[in-house]
Scaffold this motif. Structure first.
Motif, PDB file in Angstrom:
ATOM      1  N   UNK A 190     -11.075  -1.998  -8.368  1.00 58.70           N
ATOM      2  CA  UNK A 190      -9.759  -2.481  -8.681  1.00 58.70           C
ATOM      3  C   UNK A 190      -8.837  -2.160  -7.729  1.00 58.70           C
ATOM      4  N   UNK A 191      -8.251  -3.503  -7.143  1.00 58.22           N
ATOM      5  CA  UNK A 191      -7.176  -3.024  -5.846  1.00 58.22           C
ATOM      6  C   UNK A 191      -5.914  -2.060  -6.632  1.00 58.22           C
ATOM      7  N   UNK A 192      -5.957  -1.250  -5.482  1.00 62.03           N
ATOM      8  CA  UNK A 192      -4.968   0.366  -6.506  1.00 62.03           C
ATOM      9  C   UNK A 192      -5.267   0.876  -6.815  1.00 62.03           C
ATOM     10  N   UNK A 193      -6.464   1.004  -7.493  1.00 62.53           N
ATOM     11  CA  UNK A 193      -6.732   1.537  -7.852  1.00 62.53           C
ATOM     12  C   UNK A 193      -7.865   2.209  -9.669  1.00 62.53           C
ATOM     13  N   UNK A 194      -8.005   0.847 -10.109  1.00 63.49           N
ATOM     14  CA  UNK A 194      -8.579   0.128 -11.472  1.00 63.49           C
ATOM     15  C   UNK A 194     -10.162   0.807 -11.060  1.00 63.49           C
TER      16      UNK A 194
ATOM     17  N   UNK B 251       1.522  11.955 -10.109  1.00 63.88           N
ATOM     18  CA  UNK B 251       2.737  11.370 -10.409  1.00 63.88           C
ATOM     19  C   UNK B 251       1.931   9.333 -10.549  1.00 63.88           C
ATOM     20  N   UNK B 252       0.486   9.968 -11.682  1.00 66.91           N
ATOM     21  CA  UNK B 252       0.632   8.426 -12.243  1.00 66.91           C
ATOM     22  C   UNK B 252       2.243   8.100 -13.803  1.00 66.91           C
TER      23      UNK B 252
ATOM     24  N   UNK C  97      -2.448   1.983  -5.245  1.00 68.45           N
ATOM     25  CA  UNK C  97      -1.991   3.047  -4.290  1.00 68.45           C
ATOM     26  C   UNK C  97      -3.072   2.734  -3.482  1.00 68.45           C
ATOM     27  N   UNK C  98      -2.533   2.930  -2.028  1.00 68.57           N
ATOM     28  CA  UNK C  98      -3.092   2.669  -0.686  1.00 68.57           C
ATOM     29  C   UNK C  98      -4.108   3.831  -0.312  1.00 68.57           C
TER      30      UNK C  98
ATOM     31  N   UNK D  95       2.853   1.828  -5.471  1.00 70.91           N
ATOM     32  CA  UNK D  95       3.497   2.981  -4.683  1.00 70.91           C
ATOM     33  C   UNK D  95       4.312   3.186  -3.631  1.00 70.91           C
ATOM     34  N   UNK D  96       5.243   3.429  -4.074  1.00 71.39           N
ATOM     35  CA  UNK D  96       6.730   3.820  -2.344  1.00 71.39           C
ATOM     36  C   UNK D  96       6.269   4.612  -1.656  1.00 71.39           C
ATOM     37  N   UNK D  97       5.010   5.563  -1.842  1.00 66.95           N
ATOM     38  CA  UNK D  97       4.694   6.506  -0.794  1.00 66.95           C
ATOM     39  C   UNK D  97       3.376   6.081  -0.262  1.00 66.95           C
ATOM     40  N   UNK D  98       2.838   5.412  -0.241  1.00 68.27           N
ATOM     41  CA  UNK D  98       2.053   4.453   0.247  1.00 68.27           C
ATOM     42  C   UNK D  98       2.800   3.477   1.372  1.00 68.27           C
TER      43      UNK D  98
END
Length: 386
Positions: free
Chosen positions: A340-344, A33-34, A364-365, A216-219
């Protein structure tokens, strides 16, 4: 290098033999889902992977030259700035911060050393004075607050991630020692010589290239203020991601400011090139940024702890993060870099002379975020078999 295109999902080039990396990156879009991302790797000075795909912003495709905020990935760029000044003898690991920044000695901080600052052990993980989002770009105000703030009486403050304050602390030291701001120092001493498409303080002329960050709305991004004041000072002063709507990190004010802890903006290609230079002992394409012995000293483990507030194992050298048991930087035991925050995720593998970088725009969390783990595992396998 050969062109890559998977039904228009991703684009770019890979060296012969690195096709499995492109296939795994493509799965980030078809299976994980990226939304928009880029991944690059430079091996022994040669670019072997350069991929991008998805959307940089609503109705805007990710392009070859799309830039993205890399949040705490900025710390990895800042690390070389500190090491350059240490190599030149302008900063001493074991000297008090107040030697270079006299005002910092206030309220019991005279014995805080440079080595404490660069390894998240300064006892100043957050600012206690109430802040707003508008304060974050104002590094001069935040430096003054840190200089005046007393050392924490909370034992947890000395083994917790200094998420934003490490950037303001290092930036203040760099400016007082060298005269240049962090962003200018990085541009002139690192990004310029290596020809990196990377900034800590983005020129307005490049603003049109920056992708738009989204949550991400699912996090679960709900975040009630914690009772612990240290915890609150790090992550809720102010709340950095307060809404699913437009983030402050998408604003021109944030892009232009020199937020050393989280404000860097770059392409994956540039950051991979940077880490290849660091992984190869500080030299790339005939350009030497640091001496090998400086890099070796700079990668020496200086602190290792389990952060009590975000429940995560952490290990640091000189600003760089180093590998822990969760192998955030891929399978290489000697890996270093910074996420980095969120996934990087960005880093280097000295044992193979490799630098890599994954940048994205959907945060994403998720501590088990698989987008980078599969790509880095595949990259490592390809290099090991080369």
């Amino acid at each position: 290098m050969q062109d890559v295109s998977y039904d228009g999902t991703i684009k770019g080039t890979v060296a012969k033999g690195f096709e499995p990396v492109a296939a795994e990156f493509e799965r980030n879009f078809t299976q994980r889902r990226d939304v928009g991302a880029a991944f690059a790797a430079v091996h022994k000075g040669r670019k072997v992977v350069d991929l991008w795909g998805g959307m940089a912003a609503p109705d805007v495709p990710w392009k070859e030259d799309t830039l993205q905020v890399i949040y705490s990935g900025t710390k990895g760029l800042m690390a070389s700035c500190m090491l350059i000044l240490i190599e030149r003898g302008l900063i001493d690991f074991d000297a008090p911060v107040a030697k270079y920044w006299p005002e910092f000695a206030a309220n019991g901080k005279a014995d805080v050393l440079i080595r404490h600052v660069v390894s998240h052990r300064a006892g100043l993980p957050g600012i206690l004075t109430p802040l707003t989002l508008d304060d974050i770009p104002n590094y001069e105000k935040l430096e003054k607050l840190l200089a005046a703030q007393a050392l924490s009486t909370d034992p947890d403050a000395y083994h917790s991630y200094h998420a934003l304050t490490i950037g303001w602390l290092c930036g203040a030291i760099i400016r007082r020692v060298d005269g240049r701001t962090l962003g200018r120092f990085f541009a002139e001493e690192v990004a310029g010589p290596l020809k990196l498409d990377a900034w800590i303080g983005l020129p307005e002329s490049e603003e049109h290239r920056v992708g738009k960050m989204e949550l991400d709305p699912d996090s679960d991004w709900s975040d009630d203020p914690p009772e612990n004041p240290t915890h609150r000072s790090i992550w809720n002063n102010p709340l950095l991601f307060p809404t699913y709507e437009d983030l402050a990190w998408n604003s021109r004010a944030y892009h232009a400011s020199e937020i050393g802890g989280a404000g860097g903006i770059a392409t994956a290609r540039a950051v991979a090139r940077y880490y290849c230079c660091m992984a190869r002992g500080g030299e790339l394409d005939g350009v030497r940024i640091l001496k090998p012995e400086t890099i070796a000293a700079g990668l020496k483990l200086r602190s290792k702890f389990h952060d009590p507030f975000i429940d995560e194992a952490m290990a640091y050298s000189t600003v760089f993060a180093v590998q822990t048991e969760d192998f955030r930087f891929g399978p290489a035991p000697d890996a270093f870099g910074h996420a980095g925050a969120g996934g990087s995720v960005h880093g280097g593998w000295p044992s193979t002379g490799t630098g890599f970088s994954y940048v994205m725009n959907q945060m994403r969390m998720d501590p088990e975020d698989l987008r980078t783990r599969h790509v880095l595992t595949t990259l490592h396998k390809v290099i090991a078999g080369a």
